[in-house]
Design a protein around this motif. Structure first.
Motif, short mmCIF file in Angstrom:
data_model
loop_
_atom_site.label_atom_id
_atom_site.label_comp_id
_atom_site.label_asym_id
_atom_site.label_seq_id
_atom_site.Cartn_x
_atom_site.Cartn_y
_atom_site.Cartn_z
N CYS A 12 0.80 -1.13 0.08
CA CYS A 12 -0.11 0.05 0.43
C CYS A 12 1.34 1.38 -0.39
O CYS A 12 1.88 1.13 0.71
CB CYS A 12 -1.07 0.10 1.09
N VAL A 14 0.49 5.01 1.31
CA VAL A 14 -0.59 5.74 2.54
C VAL A 14 -0.06 7.46 2.24
O VAL A 14 -0.48 8.39 2.90
CB VAL A 14 -0.48 5.34 3.43
N PRO A 86 1.04 11.35 6.63
CA PRO A 86 -0.27 10.86 7.43
C PRO A 86 0.21 10.21 8.44
O PRO A 86 -0.87 9.48 9.21
CB PRO A 86 -1.00 10.26 6.20
N GLU A 210 -4.01 -0.44 8.08
CA GLU A 210 -5.62 -1.06 8.99
C GLU A 210 -5.21 -0.66 10.73
O GLU A 210 -6.10 0.27 10.92
CB GLU A 210 -6.10 -2.46 8.95
N HIS A 213 -4.92 3.10 10.77
CA HIS A 213 -6.32 3.53 10.34
C HIS A 213 -6.05 4.74 9.05
O HIS A 213 -6.60 6.12 8.94
CB HIS A 213 -7.29 4.55 11.75
N ARG A 215 -5.32 6.34 5.65
CA ARG A 215 -6.38 5.44 3.73
C ARG A 215 -5.45 5.15 3.19
O ARG A 215 -4.39 6.26 2.52
CB ARG A 215 -6.94 7.06 3.15
N ILE A 217 -3.78 5.44 -0.73
CA ILE A 217 -4.54 5.56 -1.82
C ILE A 217 -3.84 5.40 -3.45
O ILE A 217 -3.43 5.25 -4.32
CB ILE A 217 -3.75 7.24 -1.58
N GLN A 322 -7.90 9.84 -6.17
CA GLN A 322 -8.72 10.77 -5.70
C GLN A 322 -9.53 11.50 -6.24
O GLN A 322 -10.05 11.99 -5.37
CB GLN A 322 -7.30 11.65 -4.93
N GLU A 350 -6.63 3.81 -6.10
CA GLU A 350 -8.08 3.39 -5.24
C GLU A 350 -9.04 4.36 -5.23
O GLU A 350 -9.42 5.66 -5.86
CB GLU A 350 -7.51 3.43 -3.56
N ASN A 355 -18.57 9.60 0.47
CA ASN A 355 -19.52 9.94 1.58
C ASN A 355 -21.40 10.04 0.76
O ASN A 355 -21.08 11.46 0.29
CB ASN A 355 -19.10 10.61 2.37
#
Length: 355
Positions: A12, A14, A86, A210, A213, A215, A217, A322, A350, A355
């Motif tokens: 990943c 991030v 991040p 995870e 927490h 994200r 990207i 994004q 990703e 939302n």
């Protein structure tokens, strides 16, 4: 080929950071490239053989006050800090973060102790982790990403940084480029416009993302490096064998031979050598591309940025995902070093979560 279970454990990304002539942050640099904004201007004092100012892509906030290793350090530190944002509130829990950084090879104008200076600067900015330099030029940034990805696979609980920094704007370097007929301008329509930049990516495993927490990207599907024997600036004829080999390596990791590359980003810069080798490679592997001619070459905007190219390409893929203006499943990033290294990465975007 990776199966469904292996996909879930993909490496990943991030965090990303970027400093270029067209943007001083990752989002602004990506937006400028998408808009086709070029960051070229006259060098403040370098003149070419025709008596005209050399045209370069200079990072604006550095100005003329820094040079040599200090300039490299400022570029890299700025991009590194952004890539670490991040995880800023988790730094105590993460432990040391090792990093791999791509640098230019030995050439006129290159700071004599660049590796030592970068280790000191990046170690100070990034924390107590080790810093490993890969000084192979254009492919160095993707080679750094490949090295960091291997570390994540070996140690899924760790975080690793991959980056690249380069600047062609030293007077000795610009004179050397012009002496090799590589500087674009005047009668030379097939040279390139020299730039400077830095880019960094923060990598970890799915489980580490995870746990904190974070994200995700983008995800690294696979990365590889091969070598081209017939080099630029020699009397040999390049038929794209090295680039073909590295493409075959990364294509072999796709889930099925029927899967194709949706989007390509590369470091072609106007030199015919690079265009020719890509043409030969694609002629052998055309069935693996949705549209091989639909590539993006950001050197049109931020100039040739050498070792910084690969990590900056990652940022373009991240921004497209994004912002939702592209949804390519398989993004091919490739770079070509003058010393023969050919690197390629398949990156997955990703999807935007609304939302």
């Amino acid at each position: 080929m990776k199966n469904a279970a292996e996909r879930k454990s993909l490496i990943c990304i991030v965090g990303v950071g970027a400093v270029t002539a067209v943007g001083l942050t990752a989002p602004s640099a990506a937006a400028a490239v998408r808009a086709g904004i070029a960051g070229f201007g006259e060098h403040p004092f370098m003149i070419d053989r025709q008596g005209e100012p050399m045209i370069v892509a200079m990072v604006p906030n550095l100005g003329n006050g820094s040079s040599g290793g200090d300039r490299f350090g400022q570029l890299a530190a700025q991009a590194l800090r952004e890539a670490l944002l991040p995880v800023e509130r988790h730094r105590r829990d993460l432990g040391s973060i090792a990093m791999f950084v791509g640098l230019p090879p030995q050439r006129p104008g290159r700071p004599a102790e660049l590796e030592r200076q970068m280790v000191e600067t990046l170690g100070r900015v990034g924390g107590t982790g080790s810093v490993e330099c890969i000084s192979t030029g254009h492919s160095a940034g993707l080679m750094a990403l490949e090295a960091a990805a291997r570390k994540v696979t070996a140690n899924p609980s760790g975080f690793y940084l991959a980056g690249g920094v380069d600047s062609y704007l030293q007077p000795e370097t610009l004179e050397w480029l012009e002496g090799n007929d590589q500087l674009h301008g005047g009668p030379n329509a097939y040279g390139f416009l020299p730039g400077e930049a830095a880019g960094f990516c923060l990598l970890c495993s799915q489980q580490a993302a995870e746990r904190f927490h974070l994200r995700v990207i983008a995800r690294v599907w696979t990365a590889a490096t091969a070598r081209e024997k017939n080099l630029i600036k020699t009397d040999t004829v390049c038929l794209g064998k090295g680039l073909t080999e590295v493409f075959q390596k990364v294509f072999a990791e796709l889930s099925s031979p029927a899967e194709k590359i949706d989007h390509t980003i590369c470091d072609m810069n106007g030199e015919t050598y690079r265009a020719d080798e890509y043409g030969f490679a694609v002629s052998r592997l055309s069935t693996r591309f949705v549209n091989a001619s639909g590539f993006v070459a950001p050197a049109d905007c931020w100039g040739d940025v050498g070792a910084a190219s690969g990590p900056l390409f990652v940022n373009l893929v991240v921004a497209a995902g994004q912002r939702g203006y592209a949804n390519a499943r398989h993004n091919l990033l490739w770079t070509s070093s003058e010393s023969g290294e050919r690197s390629a990465v398949i990156l997955q975007q990703e999807k935007v979560v609304k939302n």
